[in-house]
Design a protein around this motif. Structure first.
Motif, PDB file in Angstrom:
ATOM      1  N   PHE A   1       3.667  -2.252  12.271  1.00 55.79           N
ATOM      2  CA  PHE A   1       4.470  -2.057  11.072  1.00 55.79           C
ATOM      3  C   PHE A   1       4.165  -0.701  10.428  1.00 55.79           C
ATOM      4  O   PHE A   1       5.040  -0.086   9.782  1.00 55.79           O
ATOM      5  CB  PHE A   1       4.190  -3.190  10.075  1.00 55.79           C
ATOM      6  CG  PHE A   1       4.832  -3.028   8.734  1.00 55.79           C
ATOM      7  CD1 PHE A   1       6.189  -3.258   8.565  1.00 55.79           C
ATOM      8  CD2 PHE A   1       4.082  -2.657   7.619  1.00 55.79           C
ATOM      9  CE1 PHE A   1       6.793  -3.112   7.316  1.00 55.79           C
ATOM     10  CE2 PHE A   1       4.677  -2.505   6.371  1.00 55.79           C
ATOM     11  CZ  PHE A   1       6.032  -2.741   6.222  1.00 55.79           C
ATOM     12  N   PHE A   2       2.925  -0.212  10.634  1.00 55.19           N
ATOM     13  CA  PHE A   2       2.487   1.036   9.999  1.00 55.19           C
ATOM     14  C   PHE A   2       2.622   2.250  10.923  1.00 55.19           C
ATOM     15  O   PHE A   2       1.925   3.247  10.738  1.00 55.19           O
ATOM     16  CB  PHE A   2       1.021   0.909   9.557  1.00 55.19           C
ATOM     17  CG  PHE A   2       0.781  -0.177   8.538  1.00 55.19           C
ATOM     18  CD1 PHE A   2       1.162  -0.009   7.219  1.00 55.19           C
ATOM     19  CD2 PHE A   2       0.169  -1.358   8.905  1.00 55.19           C
ATOM     20  CE1 PHE A   2       0.938  -1.000   6.279  1.00 55.19           C
ATOM     21  CE2 PHE A   2      -0.060  -2.359   7.971  1.00 55.19           C
ATOM     22  CZ  PHE A   2       0.338  -2.183   6.650  1.00 55.19           C
ATOM     23  N   THR A   3       3.490   2.186  11.920  1.00 54.30           N
ATOM     24  CA  THR A   3       3.650   3.304  12.855  1.00 54.30           C
ATOM     25  C   THR A   3       4.953   4.062  12.605  1.00 54.30           C
ATOM     26  O   THR A   3       5.897   3.530  12.011  1.00 54.30           O
ATOM     27  CB  THR A   3       3.644   2.806  14.313  1.00 54.30           C
ATOM     28  OG1 THR A   3       4.751   1.903  14.507  1.00 54.30           O
ATOM     29  CG2 THR A   3       2.339   2.092  14.639  1.00 54.30           C
ATOM     30  N   ALA A   4       4.986   5.292  13.095  1.00 50.32           N
ATOM     31  CA  ALA A   4       6.191   6.120  12.944  1.00 50.32           C
ATOM     32  C   ALA A   4       7.375   5.490  13.650  1.00 50.32           C
ATOM     33  O   ALA A   4       8.520   5.570  13.175  1.00 50.32           O
ATOM     34  CB  ALA A   4       5.919   7.516  13.501  1.00 50.32           C
ATOM     35  N   GLU A   5       7.105   4.859  14.789  1.00 54.11           N
ATOM     36  CA  GLU A   5       8.171   4.243  15.566  1.00 54.11           C
ATOM     37  C   GLU A   5       8.880   3.128  14.793  1.00 54.11           C
ATOM     38  O   GLU A   5      10.034   2.817  15.067  1.00 54.11           O
ATOM     39  CB  GLU A   5       7.614   3.695  16.883  1.00 54.11           C
ATOM     40  CG  GLU A   5       7.249   4.768  17.899  1.00 54.11           C
ATOM     41  CD  GLU A   5       5.908   5.428  17.605  1.00 54.11           C
ATOM     42  OE1 GLU A   5       5.486   6.290  18.405  1.00 54.11           O
ATOM     43  OE2 GLU A   5       5.264   5.085  16.579  1.00 54.11           O
TER      44      GLU A   5
ATOM     45  N   ILE B   1      -0.021   5.142   9.703  1.00 56.88           N
ATOM     46  CA  ILE B   1      -1.469   4.913   9.627  1.00 56.88           C
ATOM     47  C   ILE B   1      -2.066   4.724  11.023  1.00 56.88           C
ATOM     48  O   ILE B   1      -3.179   5.154  11.301  1.00 56.88           O
ATOM     49  CB  ILE B   1      -1.759   3.673   8.756  1.00 56.88           C
ATOM     50  CG1 ILE B   1      -1.218   3.892   7.347  1.00 56.88           C
ATOM     51  CG2 ILE B   1      -3.259   3.363   8.716  1.00 56.88           C
ATOM     52  CD1 ILE B   1      -1.218   2.641   6.481  1.00 56.88           C
ATOM     53  N   PHE B   2      -1.279   4.093  11.905  1.00 58.02           N
ATOM     54  CA  PHE B   2      -1.751   3.829  13.269  1.00 58.02           C
ATOM     55  C   PHE B   2      -0.793   4.425  14.288  1.00 58.02           C
ATOM     56  O   PHE B   2       0.406   4.596  14.023  1.00 58.02           O
ATOM     57  CB  PHE B   2      -1.874   2.317  13.505  1.00 58.02           C
ATOM     58  CG  PHE B   2      -2.783   1.626  12.541  1.00 58.02           C
ATOM     59  CD1 PHE B   2      -4.157   1.787  12.615  1.00 58.02           C
ATOM     60  CD2 PHE B   2      -2.266   0.810  11.537  1.00 58.02           C
ATOM     61  CE1 PHE B   2      -4.996   1.149  11.719  1.00 58.02           C
ATOM     62  CE2 PHE B   2      -3.095   0.159  10.637  1.00 58.02           C
ATOM     63  CZ  PHE B   2      -4.465   0.338  10.731  1.00 58.02           C
ATOM     64  N   LYS B   3      -1.323   4.751  15.465  1.00 51.11           N
ATOM     65  CA  LYS B   3      -0.499   5.237  16.557  1.00 51.11           C
ATOM     66  C   LYS B   3       0.099   4.054  17.307  1.00 51.11           C
ATOM     67  O   LYS B   3      -0.484   2.974  17.367  1.00 51.11           O
ATOM     68  CB  LYS B   3      -1.334   6.095  17.517  1.00 51.11           C
ATOM     69  CG  LYS B   3      -1.791   7.413  16.901  1.00 51.11           C
ATOM     70  CD  LYS B   3      -2.564   8.232  17.919  1.00 51.11           C
ATOM     71  CE  LYS B   3      -3.000   9.566  17.309  1.00 51.11           C
ATOM     72  NZ  LYS B   3      -3.757  10.390  18.277  1.00 51.11           N
TER      73      LYS B   3
END
Length: 358
Positions: free
Chosen positions: A242-246, A253-255
């Motif tokens: 949920f915290f990814t750019a994707e 925040i995460f990859k």
């Protein structure tokens, strides 16, 4: 008289609970962990329970003591065949792992010495992956050598009414003189792909809402460790992705796919749980949609254990027992099918069973 089974690698007895509900009797059960053996004794007071290494179990003696054995059931410990082993380069996989070879070879030693009419072999769905071909080959060769034909399939427990999308490799072996085993048809399906005449998957809300009430202890059960504030932002049914750019998060925040799937994984009341793991962790879910750890009573229900089923030990011991188990409801469905095919009251089957044991 009830058909008799011997249970090995029994854990807390998920398979045995399902088979007993289907009308079988567990006459002997064994596991190497003393805590699970204590649980077994309390849940199956009429069963002979031996806590020992599988290599020390004398199956010839079991057959002499209990008479003809109808079935052998058990799931050899799964770590050598699990998906996580692909990332553990320091450890061997499958039967190249010493524990993997010992457990499977002793499973078939039990088949040889007990000479049951059928056996049920359970493992993680990764058992069918190409890197484990040697293990599958061993299963097929040993079964053939001992006079059994086998039928195997990866089943999703949610398709049989368990509130958990837990995939497991199931292999049923039957003596060659008997009819082929036919896996029972699924009774439930994904609401997004709902099939005619099937019920929708059982959801976590269906089984947990009646015990989901606010308690003072909820404050002390908040999950996520140092990431607990992030966990609160995760929508039900999602995880750290949920915290990814994707996913369109403004300040990632995460990859993408940089952590295990279960990292900050939160249940949704509108779908089944994901697999309950054997180990309990501060930031590896699934967690309750209220951002807390699940209670033992809740994971028991997710695994389809009865509320009054006894789990001995501390919180982590109980969690491990539940997480390692085969859902009793799935085992019951498989056992009912075995009983339906091979243990009818007709004279034809009764005579055939007697001939197989002679």
């Amino acid at each position: 008289m009830k058909p008799k089974i011997v249970s090995i690698f029994s854990g807390v007895g998920g398979i045995d609970a399902g088979f007993e509900k289907a009308g079988f009797q567990t006459v002997f059960a064994t596991d190497i962990w003393d805590v699970s053996c204590i649980s077994l004794k309390k849940n199956f007071p009429e069963t002979e329970v031996v806590c020992d290494d599988i290599q020390n179990i004398d199956f010839d003696a079991i057959r002499l003591k209990h008479g003809n054995i109808d079935g052998l059931v058990g799931g050899p410990p799964c770590p050598p065949f699990s998906k996580s082993r692909f990332y553990r380069k320091e450890k061997s996989r499958g039967i190249d792992d010493e524990d993997g070879f010992i457990t499977i070879s002793n499973y078939f030693r039990a088949v040889k010495e007990l000479n049951p009419n059928f056996f049920l072999f359970e493992n993680v769905h990764g058992f069918v992956f190409a890197p484990h071909k040697t293990a599958m080959d061993m299963l097929e060769l040993e079964s053939e050598k001992l006079g059994y034909k086998i039928f195997h399939k990866v089943l999703n427990a949610a398709d049989y009414g368990v509130a958990q999308t837990r995939q497991r490799f199931i292999c049923i072996g039957v003596k060659k003189a008997l009819e082929d085993y036919i896996f029972p048809d699924p009774t439930h399906s994904n609401p997004l792909e709902l099939e005619l005449k099937k019920k929708r998957w059982v959801t976590c809300g269906d089984i947990l809402n009646d015990i989901d009430f606010d308690l003072d202890e909820d404050v002390n059960m908040q999950a996520g460790s140092k990431h607990k504030e992030y966990l609160k932002e995760v929508p039900p049914g999602e995880n750290y992705l949920f915290f990814t750019a994707e996913r369109g998060y403004a300040k990632p925040i995460f990859k993408w796919r940089s952590r295990y799937w279960s990292f900050l994984l939160k249940l949704s009341p509108d779908r089944p749980s994901w697999t309950i793991q054997a180990s309990h962790s501060n930031n590896m879910g699934p967690f309750h949609w209220k951002n807390r750890f699940l209670r033992i009573q809740e994971i028991k229900r997710i695994q389809s254990f009865d509320d009054n089923y006894i789990m001995e030990g501390n919180f982590k011991d109980q969690w491990r027992q539940v997480g390692n188990a085969v859902p009793p409801k799935l085992a019951e469905v498989l056992a009912i099918q075995i009983k339906k095919i091979y243990y009818t009251t007709t004279e034809r089957y009764s005579k055939k069973m007697e001939l197989l044991h002679d």
